[in-house]
Design an enzyme around this catalytic site. Structure first.
Site, short mmCIF file in Angstrom:
data_model
loop_
_atom_site.label_atom_id
_atom_site.label_comp_id
_atom_site.label_asym_id
_atom_site.label_seq_id
_atom_site.Cartn_x
_atom_site.Cartn_y
_atom_site.Cartn_z
N HIS A 59 -9.53 15.76 35.07
CA HIS A 59 -9.77 14.37 34.66
C HIS A 59 -8.52 13.51 34.90
CE1 HIS A 59 -11.97 11.45 31.92
NE2 HIS A 59 -10.81 10.86 32.15
N HIS A 61 -7.36 9.35 36.64
CA HIS A 61 -7.77 8.08 37.25
C HIS A 61 -6.76 7.72 38.33
CE1 HIS A 61 -10.71 7.02 33.98
NE2 HIS A 61 -9.98 7.93 33.36
N GLN A 154 -16.08 1.45 34.37
CA GLN A 154 -15.06 1.15 33.35
C GLN A 154 -15.50 0.06 32.37
OE1 GLN A 154 -11.18 2.07 32.90
NE2 GLN A 154 -12.32 1.43 31.10
N HIS A 212 -17.14 9.36 30.26
CA HIS A 212 -16.19 9.03 29.20
C HIS A 212 -17.05 8.83 27.96
CE1 HIS A 212 -13.36 8.49 32.39
NE2 HIS A 212 -12.40 8.11 31.56
N GLU A 215 -14.68 7.69 23.32
CA GLU A 215 -13.21 7.57 23.33
C GLU A 215 -12.82 6.40 22.43
OE1 GLU A 215 -11.28 6.84 27.08
OE2 GLU A 215 -9.31 7.36 26.29
N ASP A 311 -5.47 12.67 32.69
CA ASP A 311 -6.06 11.35 32.49
C ASP A 311 -5.35 10.22 33.22
OD1 ASP A 311 -8.05 9.66 31.56
OD2 ASP A 311 -7.14 9.38 29.59
ZN LIG Z 1 -10.31 8.90 31.36
#
Ligand SMILES: [Zn+2]
Length: 431
Positions: A59, A61, A154, A212, A215, A311
């Site tokens: 995971h 980005h 996102q 996701h 979170e 992440d």
């Molecule tokens: Zn993430």
């Protein structure tokens, strides 16, 4: 004559020394070590080092990496301000910008021993410029790193204009997995619907699901039960992953017990990102301040596969990071209190085999005859020792070719009565 023999290594699963024979980019034999000089174009003496399959990043980005402070710093340190900062930076993205940053961090990953990476890519952008750049990069780096891409909405699927259409377009352009962000959608109903949309789209295109999920520090955020139930009813099992799931750190005991049963039955994976979520979560708390992490120990005990992820690397959500899974495992051991000897070894598994299961690598991963010859040599006694000392791989090998080398770090100490002795921080005993 074969290409390469790695002599006198130890496997994570076994104490005895082995020789690894590699030809045409694959392991052709894994056999007990002998003193005979092997016939090979290259012979690498492992000197008893641990031979492990490479690290796997489940995971990250990559489209947002190396943008911390652009155009402004995330002052509150919250996920929400991070999303706002990124929306401003996103408006200035170009193909070259994304390629340069993402490729640089992939180089860091490979140098640290990571040869499989799953990256989320923000698709709440009508131009999809980052997605196209990342699809291009996936092909360009194939020789060294296998890159999986997740279409990540996102700013929402239902709450962002044309969010669903953009997600479907990303699936059509060839991503490996479909994402979601239900806790960010405007209403709970939108959150549930967004999970259903993502799962249906993944099924239609034969892709993985990696959402996701929850979170947030809100103990009422309960979308992981929705995702796990969808996975169970559609029989998708480990093709589905719930990432972050930090609200689990705030669930009460009765609900947690119910959830563990749902998770175990579903067969889905969880990814905990300990460094980033220790940094992001609990920002609105006074004291006591919550850690805001997945219930890692309890999920493992329930038989759920859990992996540790990195992440972010220097972006609006996290200003630090060197793309190094062993650092993540080290922090993860502390953050989730996995500190008994077997638990520390489990943290190593969570950035190797456990993460490989998230990516669905199957027989493309692992040290065994017929499999791709991807491995790293770790000058350490065992996985516990690797985590404790955060040992760097001396060699990273991709398809039988050495792609990264790191000489051992040597510190010399001038100590009364023991002048200029080397210090290696090694202390192995019974565990
Ligand atoms: Zn993430």
């Amino acid at each position: 004559m074969i290409d390469l023999v790695v002599r006198g290594a130890r496997l994570v699963t076994d104490d005895g020394l082995v020789d690894l024979r590699i030809d045409g980019g694959r392991f052709v034999a894994v056999s007990p070590h002998t003193d005979e000089a092997p016939e090979a174009r290259t012979v690498l003496d492992a000197d008893g080092a641990l031979a492990s399959p490479p690290y796997v990043e489940p995971h990250v980005h990559l489209d947002t990496c190396l943008t911390a402070g652009q155009p402004r710093w995330n002052r509150s340190g919250t996920l929400w301000e991070g999303i706002a900062c990124w929306a401003e930076r996103k408006a200035t993205l170009t193909r070259e910008d994304v390629l340069e940053r993402a490729e640089e961090v992939l180089r860091w990953y490979a140098a640290n021993g990571t040869l499989h990476v799953r990256s989320h890519v923000d698709v709440t952008d009508p131009s999809l410029v980052a997605l196209d750049a990342m699809l291009e990069l996936r092909d360009r780096v194939r020789e060294v790193v296998d890159l999986q891409l997740v279409a990540f909405p996102q700013e929402g699927i239902c709450s962002f204009p044309d969010g669903e259409k953009l997600l479907a377009e990303a699936a059509r352009r060839g991503v490996d997995a479909i994402g979601a962000i239900p806790h960010f959608e405007d209403t709970r109903e939108d959150g549930v619907r967004s999970v259903e949309i993502a799962v249906a789209l993944a099924e239609e295109h034969g892709r993985f699901v990696d959402a996701h999920c929850d979170e947030i520090d809100d103990d009422q955020s309960r979308f992981v039960e929705v995702l796990a139930t969808q996975a169970h009813r559609r029989g998708l099992r480990d093709r589905v992953t719930a990432s972050h799931t930090t609200a689990m750190g705030s669930y009460n005991a009765a609900y947690s017990q119910k959830l563990h049963r749902i998770l175990a039955r579903s067969g889905i994976n969880l990814v905990c990102n300990p460094m980033v979520n220790l940094h992001l979560q609990g920002r609105l708390d006074g004291y006591p301040r919550r850690r805001g992490l997945t219930q890692v120990k309890e999920a493992l005990a329930a038989g759920v596969n859990v992996a540790f992820g990195g992440d972010d690397v220097m972006d609006p959500w996290y200003p630090l990071g060197t793309a190094n899974p062993i650092q993540v495992a080290h922090v993860g051991a502390h953050a989730t209190q996995l500190t008994a000897p077997a638990e520390v070894a489990e943290c190593f598994r969570m950035v190797t085999d456990g993460a490989a299961a998230v990516l669905g690598l199957g027989e493309r991963y692992g040290i065994a005859e017929g499999r791709p010859a991807d491995l790293m040599l770790l000058p350490a006694a065992d996985p516990f020792d690797v985590v404790r000392r955060q040992v760097a791989p001396s060699h990273v090998i991709r398809r039988g070719r050495v792609v990264a080398t790191t000489p051992p770090r040597v510190t010399t100490l001038d100590w009364p009565g023991r002048p200029n002795e080397p210090i290696d921080f090694v202390r192995t005993g019974d565990r």
